[in-house]
Design a protein around this motif. Structure first.
Motif, PDB file in Angstrom:
ATOM      1  N   ARG A 122      22.570 -28.348  -8.997  1.00 55.56           N
ATOM      2  CA  ARG A 122      22.654 -28.406  -7.519  1.00 55.56           C
ATOM      3  C   ARG A 122      22.444 -27.041  -6.875  1.00 55.56           C
ATOM      4  O   ARG A 122      23.086 -26.692  -5.885  1.00 55.56           O
ATOM      5  CB  ARG A 122      24.014 -28.985  -7.070  1.00 55.56           C
ATOM      6  N   ARG A 123      21.552 -26.267  -7.454  1.00 51.81           N
ATOM      7  CA  ARG A 123      21.217 -24.983  -6.875  1.00 51.81           C
ATOM      8  C   ARG A 123      20.403 -25.193  -5.607  1.00 51.81           C
ATOM      9  O   ARG A 123      19.617 -26.140  -5.509  1.00 51.81           O
ATOM     10  CB  ARG A 123      20.409 -24.147  -7.868  1.00 51.81           C
ATOM     11  N   ARG A 144       5.399  -8.775  -9.699  1.00 53.58           N
ATOM     12  CA  ARG A 144       6.541  -9.418  -9.032  1.00 53.58           C
ATOM     13  C   ARG A 144       6.139 -10.592  -8.156  1.00 53.58           C
ATOM     14  O   ARG A 144       6.827 -10.928  -7.193  1.00 53.58           O
ATOM     15  CB  ARG A 144       7.353  -8.397  -8.224  1.00 53.58           C
ATOM     16  N   GLN A 145       5.026 -11.221  -8.493  1.00 50.49           N
ATOM     17  CA  GLN A 145       4.673 -12.466  -7.828  1.00 50.49           C
ATOM     18  C   GLN A 145       5.391 -13.643  -8.473  1.00 50.49           C
ATOM     19  O   GLN A 145       5.415 -14.732  -7.909  1.00 50.49           O
ATOM     20  CB  GLN A 145       3.163 -12.684  -7.887  1.00 50.49           C
ATOM     21  N   ALA A 146       5.956 -13.418  -9.665  1.00 48.86           N
ATOM     22  CA  ALA A 146       6.723 -14.451 -10.351  1.00 48.86           C
ATOM     23  C   ALA A 146       8.080 -13.889 -10.735  1.00 48.86           C
ATOM     24  O   ALA A 146       8.196 -12.727 -11.135  1.00 48.86           O
ATOM     25  CB  ALA A 146       5.987 -14.939 -11.598  1.00 48.86           C
ATOM     26  N   ASP A 147       9.101 -14.721 -10.606  1.00 45.15           N
ATOM     27  CA  ASP A 147      10.454 -14.313 -10.996  1.00 45.15           C
ATOM     28  C   ASP A 147      10.646 -14.396 -12.502  1.00 45.15           C
ATOM     29  O   ASP A 147      11.392 -13.606 -13.081  1.00 45.15           O
ATOM     30  CB  ASP A 147      11.486 -15.204 -10.303  1.00 45.15           C
ATOM     31  N   LEU A 148       9.986 -15.372 -13.126  1.00 43.74           N
ATOM     32  CA  LEU A 148      10.058 -15.546 -14.571  1.00 43.74           C
ATOM     33  C   LEU A 148       8.681 -15.913 -15.102  1.00 43.74           C
ATOM     34  O   LEU A 148       7.877 -16.530 -14.388  1.00 43.74           O
ATOM     35  CB  LEU A 148      11.043 -16.659 -14.950  1.00 43.74           C
ATOM     36  N   GLY A 149       8.422 -15.568 -16.357  1.00 46.22           N
ATOM     37  CA  GLY A 149       7.168 -15.940 -17.002  1.00 46.22           C
ATOM     38  C   GLY A 149       7.433 -16.468 -18.395  1.00 46.22           C
ATOM     39  O   GLY A 149       8.331 -15.981 -19.092  1.00 46.22           O
ATOM     40  N   LEU A 150       6.675 -17.478 -18.813  1.00 43.66           N
ATOM     41  CA  LEU A 150       6.781 -18.035 -20.154  1.00 43.66           C
ATOM     42  C   LEU A 150       5.418 -17.899 -20.818  1.00 43.66           C
ATOM     43  O   LEU A 150       4.429 -18.437 -20.306  1.00 43.66           O
ATOM     44  CB  LEU A 150       7.196 -19.510 -20.121  1.00 43.66           C
ATOM     45  N   VAL A 151       5.368 -17.181 -21.941  1.00 50.74           N
ATOM     46  CA  VAL A 151       4.081 -16.885 -22.571  1.00 50.74           C
ATOM     47  C   VAL A 151       4.177 -17.025 -24.084  1.00 50.74           C
ATOM     48  O   VAL A 151       5.264 -17.168 -24.651  1.00 50.74           O
ATOM     49  CB  VAL A 151       3.598 -15.464 -22.235  1.00 50.74           C
ATOM     50  N   THR A 152       3.036 -16.934 -24.710  1.00 49.04           N
ATOM     51  CA  THR A 152       2.937 -16.862 -26.162  1.00 49.04           C
ATOM     52  C   THR A 152       2.108 -15.639 -26.527  1.00 49.04           C
ATOM     53  O   THR A 152       1.126 -15.318 -25.857  1.00 49.04           O
ATOM     54  CB  THR A 152       2.277 -18.128 -26.735  1.00 49.04           C
ATOM     55  N   GLY A 153       2.540 -14.937 -27.563  1.00 50.87           N
ATOM     56  CA  GLY A 153       1.776 -13.809 -28.074  1.00 50.87           C
ATOM     57  C   GLY A 153       1.523 -12.703 -27.074  1.00 50.87           C
ATOM     58  O   GLY A 153       0.460 -12.098 -27.088  1.00 50.87           O
ATOM     59  N   ALA A 154       2.488 -12.413 -26.212  1.00 51.34           N
ATOM     60  CA  ALA A 154       2.270 -11.402 -25.166  1.00 51.34           C
ATOM     61  C   ALA A 154       2.589 -10.005 -25.682  1.00 51.34           C
ATOM     62  O   ALA A 154       3.628  -9.795 -26.314  1.00 51.34           O
ATOM     63  CB  ALA A 154       3.136 -11.708 -23.954  1.00 51.34           C
ATOM     64  N   PRO A 155       1.727  -9.030 -25.405  1.00 51.40           N
ATOM     65  CA  PRO A 155       2.020  -7.647 -25.787  1.00 51.40           C
ATOM     66  C   PRO A 155       3.052  -7.050 -24.827  1.00 51.40           C
ATOM     67  O   PRO A 155       3.247  -7.553 -23.711  1.00 51.40           O
ATOM     68  CB  PRO A 155       0.664  -6.952 -25.612  1.00 51.40           C
ATOM     69  N   PRO A 156       3.747  -5.980 -25.231  1.00 52.16           N
ATOM     70  CA  PRO A 156       4.671  -5.306 -24.317  1.00 52.16           C
ATOM     71  C   PRO A 156       3.934  -4.783 -23.088  1.00 52.16           C
ATOM     72  O   PRO A 156       2.828  -4.250 -23.208  1.00 52.16           O
ATOM     73  CB  PRO A 156       5.241  -4.159 -25.162  1.00 52.16           C
ATOM     74  N   PRO A 280      16.428  -7.702  -9.026  1.00 61.48           N
ATOM     75  CA  PRO A 280      17.790  -8.224  -8.871  1.00 61.48           C
ATOM     76  C   PRO A 280      17.852  -9.719  -9.177  1.00 61.48           C
ATOM     77  O   PRO A 280      16.897 -10.455  -8.930  1.00 61.48           O
ATOM     78  CB  PRO A 280      18.108  -7.947  -7.397  1.00 61.48           C
ATOM     79  N   ASP A 281      18.979 -10.146  -9.726  1.00 60.66           N
ATOM     80  CA  ASP A 281      19.189 -11.572  -9.979  1.00 60.66           C
ATOM     81  C   ASP A 281      19.793 -12.191  -8.726  1.00 60.66           C
ATOM     82  O   ASP A 281      21.003 -12.319  -8.586  1.00 60.66           O
ATOM     83  CB  ASP A 281      20.115 -11.772 -11.176  1.00 60.66           C
ATOM     84  N   ASN A 282      18.911 -12.545  -7.787  1.00 59.51           N
ATOM     85  CA  ASN A 282      19.384 -13.105  -6.511  1.00 59.51           C
ATOM     86  C   ASN A 282      19.078 -14.589  -6.387  1.00 59.51           C
ATOM     87  O   ASN A 282      19.039 -15.138  -5.287  1.00 59.51           O
ATOM     88  CB  ASN A 282      18.770 -12.335  -5.340  1.00 59.51           C
ATOM     89  N   PHE A 283      18.835 -15.249  -7.556  1.00 59.87           N
ATOM     90  CA  PHE A 283      18.535 -16.676  -7.491  1.00 59.87           C
ATOM     91  C   PHE A 283      19.187 -17.453  -8.637  1.00 59.87           C
ATOM     92  O   PHE A 283      18.904 -18.626  -8.843  1.00 59.87           O
ATOM     93  CB  PHE A 283      17.019 -16.908  -7.543  1.00 59.87           C
ATOM     94  N   GLY A 284      20.088 -16.808  -9.375  1.00 62.43           N
ATOM     95  CA  GLY A 284      20.688 -17.483 -10.517  1.00 62.43           C
ATOM     96  C   GLY A 284      19.804 -17.426 -11.747  1.00 62.43           C
ATOM     97  O   GLY A 284      19.675 -18.412 -12.466  1.00 62.43           O
ATOM     98  N   ARG A 285      19.187 -16.254 -11.986  1.00 61.06           N
ATOM     99  CA  ARG A 285      18.252 -16.128 -13.103  1.00 61.06           C
ATOM    100  C   ARG A 285      18.911 -16.469 -14.436  1.00 61.06           C
ATOM    101  O   ARG A 285      18.325 -17.162 -15.274  1.00 61.06           O
ATOM    102  CB  ARG A 285      17.681 -14.712 -13.158  1.00 61.06           C
ATOM    103  N   ALA A 286      20.137 -15.985 -14.639  1.00 54.71           N
ATOM    104  CA  ALA A 286      20.813 -16.242 -15.912  1.00 54.71           C
ATOM    105  C   ALA A 286      20.969 -17.737 -16.155  1.00 54.71           C
ATOM    106  O   ALA A 286      20.810 -18.217 -17.282  1.00 54.71           O
ATOM    107  CB  ALA A 286      22.172 -15.548 -15.925  1.00 54.71           C
ATOM    108  N   LEU A 287      21.268 -18.492 -15.108  1.00 57.61           N
ATOM    109  CA  LEU A 287      21.425 -19.944 -15.247  1.00 57.61           C
ATOM    110  C   LEU A 287      20.094 -20.612 -15.579  1.00 57.61           C
ATOM    111  O   LEU A 287      20.032 -21.530 -16.404  1.00 57.61           O
ATOM    112  CB  LEU A 287      22.000 -20.535 -13.957  1.00 57.61           C
ATOM    113  N   LEU A 288      19.016 -20.144 -14.933  1.00 57.92           N
ATOM    114  CA  LEU A 288      17.711 -20.731 -15.205  1.00 57.92           C
ATOM    115  C   LEU A 288      17.250 -20.385 -16.616  1.00 57.92           C
ATOM    116  O   LEU A 288      16.657 -21.226 -17.309  1.00 57.92           O
ATOM    117  CB  LEU A 288      16.685 -20.252 -14.176  1.00 57.92           C
TER     118      LEU A 288
END
Length: 317
Positions: A122-123, A144-156, A280-288
């Motif tokens: 219920r966020r 910073r156009q995305a808050d989180l990213g999910l990838v495979t084989g990404a370099p640092p 900053p975690d201003n959207f509940g990043r840890a929960l997501l």
């Protein structure tokens, strides 16, 4: 006098041409005349310093450089669209959106489960999901156009934090009734002469399989190359050939009868979660993040149950 540079109107026409393939179609999309589109295209190519399209039987076929430019240009438009959406939300006093950029196979397999769990919390924040290539995801997170990213084989990448989501072992995937489905284990040599659906070479996925094939003497007959790994799994499920994919690519197609068999030598794929450093975690990043990690475990458990039923090994590395 300073040299002129590309302006927004040039990128707008370029984007429309990439989408439609003709000056007439781009003009209809933008509400301008075909001659105006052709004139702006000529200006764009002159300012860019290289040709963007080849003229082939009345259509405009993008060059390799055009594809590279288009990926960067899309980030500009994504940013503008997000700003417009933000202005609208501020006007309506609506909560912010959490932008998640993901490679397509995780968009299909992991994010639906994570989105359901997020909704159950219920966020107030809604999710905005963008499916992109690995480079596209990295670019959105780094800028910073995305808050989180999910990838495979990404370099640092400087300025981007990274968390290991999973290591997954790949399987040989095929339609029911395929001759390889009768084997408890598929060796690289077994792919000799088989119709084969290749993975993206641009992102290095096929290179992992090629390394496994080296020295086996196998020469599969490539019938297609899929930039989206989930597309390769879908083709295998439809009987177009065999491919080598992991649990996350395979999971959405198990109900369609996709058959998985252990593949040797082992091919292992690594998935990571990204976010901008010091954001900053201003959207509940840890929960997501918790919801995404739980979804990852759920997908792997589902595929493990399927494999146990087929007498195969687990989906993890």
């Amino acid at each position: 006098m300073a040299a002129r540079s590309l302006e927004f109107r040039h990128l707008e026409v370029f984007r429309a041409l990439m989408r439609t393939g003709t000056a007439t179609g781009a003009g209809a999309l933008l509400g301008v005349s075909q001659p105006a589109v052709s004139r702006l295209l000529a200006q764009t190519e002159a300012l860019a310093g290289f040709p963007l399209f080849e003229r082939v039987r009345g259509r405009l076929v993008p060059t390799a450089l055009a594809h590279a430019l288009h990926e960067e240009a899309e980030r500009v438009f994504i940013g503008i669209e997000e700003i417009s959406a933000l202005a609208e939300r501020l006007c309506r006093r609506a909560p912010r959106r959490v932008v998640v950029a993901s490679v397509p196979l995780l968009t299909l397999s992991v994010l639906p489960r994570a989105a359901r769990a997020w909704g159950e919390l219920r966020r107030p924040e809604a999710l905005a999901v963008h499916s992109r290539t690995v480079g596209g995801v990295l670019g959105m997170v780094a800028t910073r156009q995305a808050d989180l990213g999910l990838v495979t084989g990404a370099p640092p990448v400087p300025g981007v934090r990274s968390l290991l989501l999973a290591r997954a072992r790949a399987f040989c995937a095929m339609a029911p009734g395929h001759r390889l489905a009768a084997l408890p284990l598929v060796q690289a040599a077994d792919l000799d002469g088989e119709a084969y659906i290749a993975l993206s070479r641009e992102e290095g996925r096929q290179a992992l399989v090629d390394a496994a094939l080296d020295g086996s003497g196998a020469h599969p007959v490539e019938v297609a190359e899929c930039r989206m790994t989930s597309g390769a799994a879908a083709m295998a499920a439809a009987g177009a050939g065999v491919t080598v994919v992991d649990a996350f690519a395979a999971a959405p197609f198990l109900p369609a009868g996709l058959v998985l068999r252990p593949f040797e030598p082992a091919v292992t794929v690594e998935y990571r979660l990204l976010w901008p450093e010091e954001a900053p975690d201003n959207f509940g990043r840890a929960l997501l993040v918790q919801a995404i990690r739980a979804a990852v475990r759920s997908v792997k458990a589902e595929v493990d149950r399927h494999l146990r039923g087929a007498g195969a090994v687990k989906a993890g590395a």
